[in-house]
Design a protein around this motif. Structure first.
Motif, short mmCIF file in Angstrom:
data_model
loop_
_atom_site.label_atom_id
_atom_site.label_comp_id
_atom_site.label_asym_id
_atom_site.label_seq_id
_atom_site.Cartn_x
_atom_site.Cartn_y
_atom_site.Cartn_z
N VAL A 158 31.95 63.97 38.25
CA VAL A 158 31.83 64.16 39.69
C VAL A 158 31.22 62.91 40.32
CG1 VAL A 158 30.83 65.56 41.53
CG2 VAL A 158 31.61 66.66 39.42
N GLU A 161 33.79 60.08 40.26
CA GLU A 161 34.86 60.29 41.23
C GLU A 161 34.39 59.98 42.64
OE1 GLU A 161 38.88 61.73 42.23
OE2 GLU A 161 37.93 61.21 40.32
N LYS A 162 33.20 60.44 42.98
CA LYS A 162 32.66 60.22 44.32
C LYS A 162 32.38 58.75 44.58
CE LYS A 162 30.56 64.74 45.32
NZ LYS A 162 31.20 64.87 46.65
N ASN A 170 41.25 65.92 43.04
CA ASN A 170 40.50 67.08 43.51
C ASN A 170 40.57 68.26 42.56
OD1 ASN A 170 39.21 68.91 45.48
ND2 ASN A 170 41.26 69.74 45.73
N GLU A 172 41.03 68.33 39.28
CA GLU A 172 40.23 68.11 38.08
C GLU A 172 38.74 68.21 38.37
OE1 GLU A 172 41.33 67.78 34.89
OE2 GLU A 172 43.24 68.34 35.84
N ILE A 173 38.32 67.72 39.53
CA ILE A 173 36.91 67.84 39.90
C ILE A 173 36.55 69.30 40.14
CG2 ILE A 173 35.22 67.30 41.70
CD1 ILE A 173 35.77 65.04 39.70
N LYS A 177 33.53 71.50 38.35
CA LYS A 177 32.56 72.32 39.09
C LYS A 177 32.63 73.78 38.63
CE LYS A 177 32.48 69.53 43.33
NZ LYS A 177 32.81 69.52 44.77
#
Length: 510
Positions: A158, A161-162, A170, A172-173, A177
């Motif tokens: 995460v 990615e950010k 999105n 996969e993230i 989560k």
């Protein structure tokens, strides 16, 4: 078994394994020849910060394990170099081995070998990536305190990615989560995760205290520090130049090794001068929670962005579309537009055509694409009426959206375990249907009673609406016939599409 229960089982196994993640002299850090008897391997050479590394996967040649091993190898080979670049440190070993669990033991990283079940929880489907990311992360973060090493190893995808260091998308993230229970409430049996929170202090059936909570802690720290300072904080936890610490694990920094949680707090202060003891009260420290840190992980407007993140981004915590331009804050963030400044419709149309449907539990992006929309009036005896169904085929993927008369995330129901069910009424159907829990945390659905063909994951998101994605590449008919339902554990459906007018979806071959 329900998807949530299966995930909890994996997390429980991880929790019980964690006490041995800290490097000890008693570790089995050598791969013995007998470990490879009856196993096949796949391997590839990669460059990691200018060093040559071998990624090797071991597995028994049974079922679809060879196919799944290829996916594990590809994922690891892509993730490890990016993780090394992000942390500016390469893993210590020349050969990084990932082995399928074949003896019923637990997922873990022992240094010489990272053990991950290649097919779990369903033997016909590959293990989702979040658990693999986690075990890989322990080559960098295998040290105490455990609330740091476990939380960071889970949260790394995460953060990357950010910050733009990873590009997995999105969906996969959302899987990451979901896997670590980001949108699940804190456990009713709760403990702070500081240095005294050893395994024996935590009930075995309440693993969420550790893995879900430690993930949330890292999210809070990331939002407080921001992308650059959070990355600097992570690098300050390690001492990659310490050559004699361990053959496989990167050494912790001296501050962490000597002072544990107190050392972590001091490193956080170097990045941002604030009262971290108070901020992490209840999470790590023994004092009670600050009200704001618990409430700020809520999502009041149901737009898939937690309140704390909206405050940091200066968007509204009560309005899903802060700038009132028709596309929500989450979708704008994914598309790279400014959610605080109105944009022309044409910009959104072009971007969404390229990006595709954003699975965020929102109907906003559907307004900017050419999708089929079907509606029906509220039918008799519906506690949760289904009023609208939309669909759009993009390549081999079918996207769908189910809407009710009010947002699903606001449904005030005393019933637990409600789920969506898409009954498959196709002529040559291969399964009874598709299921998905009515839970904003969930991303994984399931196929029910597949009788032939290849089993597949069902992806989706529940929020204002229910969105889903189905792979229809080998569907035997020229059309897919669905009847959407909302069911509970027993009794009649709480909501349903008109049984006499099933939804007939013509399928095209890409």
């Amino acid at each position: 078994m329900k998807t949530r229960q299966l995930t909890l089982l994996i997390l429980t196994l991880l929790f019980l394994s964690g006490r041995d993640n800290f490097p000890k002299s008693s570790f089995n850090t050598t791969l013995h020849p007998e470990d490879e008897v009856g196993l096949e391997s796949q391997e590839t050479s990669i460059q990691v910060l200018g060093e040559s590394k071998i990624i090797r996967v071991l597995y028994k040649p049974e079922g679809k394990k060879s196919q799944f091993a290829k996916l594990i190898l590809e994922t690891a080979s892509s993730y490890i170099p990016k993780l090394a670049e992000y942390l500016e440190a390469a893993p210590r070993a020349k050969v990084l081995t990932i082995k399928d669990i074949t003896d019923g033991s637990i997922a873990r990283n022992e240094g010489a070998i990272a053990y991950v079940p290649f097919a779990y929880p369903d033997p016909e489907l590959p293990i989702p990536a979040p658990l693999l990311y986690h075990e890989i992360g322990h080559w960098w973060f295998g040290q105490d305190p455990r609330w740091v090493s476990e939380g960071v190893s889970s949260f790394l995808p995460v953060a990357m990615e950010k910050s733009g260091s990873l590009s997995i998308g999105n969906l996969e993230i959302n899987k990451v989560k979901y896997w670590w229970g980001f949108r699940q409430p804190l456990s009713t049996i709760d403990l702070p995760l500081g240095d005294i929170a050893h395994v024996e202090n935590i009930p075995a059936n309440d693993f969420s205290i550790y893995y879900e909570k430690s993930f949330k802690i890292q999210y809070l720290i990331y939002l407080e520090l921001g992308a650059e300072k959070y990355r600097n904080f992570l690098m300050s936890l390690m001492d990659p130049k310490h050559e004699s610490w361990h053959d496989y694990f990167i050494a912790p920094s001296k501050k962490i090794y000597e002072d544990k949680t107190k050392g972590v707090i001091s490193l956080l202060r170097k990045q941002k001068d604030m009262d971290w003891d108070q901020f992490l009260s209840g999470w790590v420290q023994r004092k009670g929670y600050q009200k704001k840190t618990k409430s700020l992980l809520q999502d009041q407007d149901g737009d898939s962005i937690v309140d704390y993140e909206e405050i940091v981004n200066q968007t509204s915590i009560t309005e899903w579309d802060s700038d009132k331009d028709g596309l929500g804050d989450f979708a704008e963030t994914i598309l790279g537009t400014n959610p605080k400044e109105p944009n022309p419709k044409e910009i959104f149309q072009n971007k969404i055509q390229n990006t595709g449907i954003i699975l965020d539990g929102m109907a906003d992006d559907w307004e900017f694409i050419d999708a089929i929309t079907l509606t029906q009036p509220k039918l008799p005896n519906q506690k949760i009426p289904i009023t609208e169904f939309r669909y759009k085929q993009i390549g081999n993927l079918l996207y769908g959206m189910v809407r009710s008369d009010k947002p699903f995330y606001k449904m005030d129901s005393n019933e637990k375990d409600l789920y969506f069910f898409l009954a498959d009424n196709s002529k040559q159907k291969e399964r009874v249907g598709f299921g998905f829990k009515m839970n904003p945390n969930d991303v994984y659905g399931w196929e029910y009673e597949r009788t032939k063909g290849n089993k597949r994951y069902v992806w989706g998101k529940v929020g204002h609406v229910f969105e889903f994605q189905i792979d229809i590449s080998d569907h035997p008919d020229s059309e897919l016939v669905l009847v959407p339902l909302i069911n509970g554990p027993s009794g009649p459906s709480r909501g349903y599409w008109d049984y006499g007018k099933p939804i007939v979806i013509p399928l095209s071959k890409p």
